[in-house]
Design a protein around this motif. Structure first.
Motif, PDB file in Angstrom:
ATOM      1  N   THR A  57     -46.502   8.746   2.187  1.00  0.00           N
ATOM      2  CA  THR A  57     -46.864  10.399   1.803  1.00  0.00           C
ATOM      3  C   THR A  57     -48.031  10.669   3.379  1.00  0.00           C
ATOM      4  O   THR A  57     -48.408   9.712   3.936  1.00  0.00           O
ATOM      5  CB  THR A  57     -47.711  10.499   0.639  1.00  0.00           C
ATOM      6  N   TYR A  59     -50.306  13.875   5.170  1.00  0.00           N
ATOM      7  CA  TYR A  59     -51.161  14.807   4.716  1.00  0.00           C
ATOM      8  C   TYR A  59     -51.558  15.631   6.098  1.00  0.00           C
ATOM      9  O   TYR A  59     -52.033  14.939   6.859  1.00  0.00           O
ATOM     10  CB  TYR A  59     -52.174  14.747   3.850  1.00  0.00           C
ATOM     11  N   LYS A  64     -56.375  16.252   3.143  1.00  0.00           N
ATOM     12  CA  LYS A  64     -56.640  14.769   2.599  1.00  0.00           C
ATOM     13  C   LYS A  64     -57.648  14.693   1.738  1.00  0.00           C
ATOM     14  O   LYS A  64     -58.621  15.263   1.512  1.00  0.00           O
ATOM     15  CB  LYS A  64     -56.871  13.984   3.878  1.00  0.00           C
ATOM     16  N   ASP A  65     -57.293  13.946   0.850  1.00  0.00           N
ATOM     17  CA  ASP A  65     -58.343  13.582  -0.442  1.00  0.00           C
ATOM     18  C   ASP A  65     -58.311  14.816  -1.286  1.00  0.00           C
ATOM     19  O   ASP A  65     -59.273  14.576  -2.244  1.00  0.00           O
ATOM     20  CB  ASP A  65     -59.777  13.398   0.098  1.00  0.00           C
ATOM     21  N   THR A  68     -52.382  15.841  -3.329  1.00  0.00           N
ATOM     22  CA  THR A  68     -51.473  14.784  -3.658  1.00  0.00           C
ATOM     23  C   THR A  68     -50.058  15.325  -3.926  1.00  0.00           C
ATOM     24  O   THR A  68     -49.491  16.343  -4.922  1.00  0.00           O
ATOM     25  CB  THR A  68     -51.884  14.071  -5.034  1.00  0.00           C
ATOM     26  N   SER A  70     -46.132  14.451  -4.885  1.00  0.00           N
ATOM     27  CA  SER A  70     -45.246  13.421  -5.636  1.00  0.00           C
ATOM     28  C   SER A  70     -44.042  13.950  -5.787  1.00  0.00           C
ATOM     29  O   SER A  70     -43.525  15.149  -5.617  1.00  0.00           O
ATOM     30  CB  SER A  70     -46.126  13.357  -6.965  1.00  0.00           C
ATOM     31  N   GLN A  81     -50.095  18.549  -6.098  1.00  0.00           N
ATOM     32  CA  GLN A  81     -51.324  18.593  -6.971  1.00  0.00           C
ATOM     33  C   GLN A  81     -52.439  18.894  -6.041  1.00  0.00           C
ATOM     34  O   GLN A  81     -52.725  18.439  -4.880  1.00  0.00           O
ATOM     35  CB  GLN A  81     -51.832  17.532  -7.675  1.00  0.00           C
TER      36      GLN A  81
END
Length: 125
Positions: A57, A59, A64-65, A68, A70, A81
């Motif tokens: 993945t 970003y 980042k952090d 997400t 998927s 998300q």
């Protein structure tokens, strides 16, 4: 081929949203998938990408952090998300499919052959 993005809306700073992209007309099992976003007057920007297997993945630094990405190849979907949303996350979000089975996703708009219609995310302060 259709990519149907959904899940956008109006939220407050710090809230969460989950975007979903359902693909019909082709299997995405070997596609590299990504989410981009765009605000009026600016170029479309890479947000997150995921390799065909889900093993890699990527970003953009600003998410980042918090975000997400998927995927579920069995149901031809890719999700994003988004947590701890900020006003600067406000944009129209697009899902995209790249037919190449890349080891890692590409951030180049022109590399993606298929695009969804976009879903608007508005983060209010």
């Amino acid at each position: 081929v259709q990519l149907q993005a959904s899940g956008g809306g109006l939220v407050q700073v710090g809230d969460s949203l989950r975007l979903s992209c359902v693909v019909s007309g082709r299997s995405i099992s070997y596609d590299t998938m990504a989410w981009f976003r765009q605000v009026p007057g600016k170029e479309r920007q890479f947000v997150a990408g995921i390799s065909w297997s889900g093993g890699s993945t990527d970003y953009t630094d600003s998410v980042k952090d918090r975000f997400t990405i998927s995927r579920d190849n069995a149901i031809n979907t890719v999700d994003l998300q988004m947590n701890f949303l900020k006003p600067e996350d406000t944009a129209v979000y697009y899902c995209a499919a790249d037919r190449l089975s890349r080891i890692a996703s590409t951030m180049v708009v022109a590399d993606y052959e298929y695009w969804g219609q976009g879903t608007l995310v508005t983060v209010s302060s």
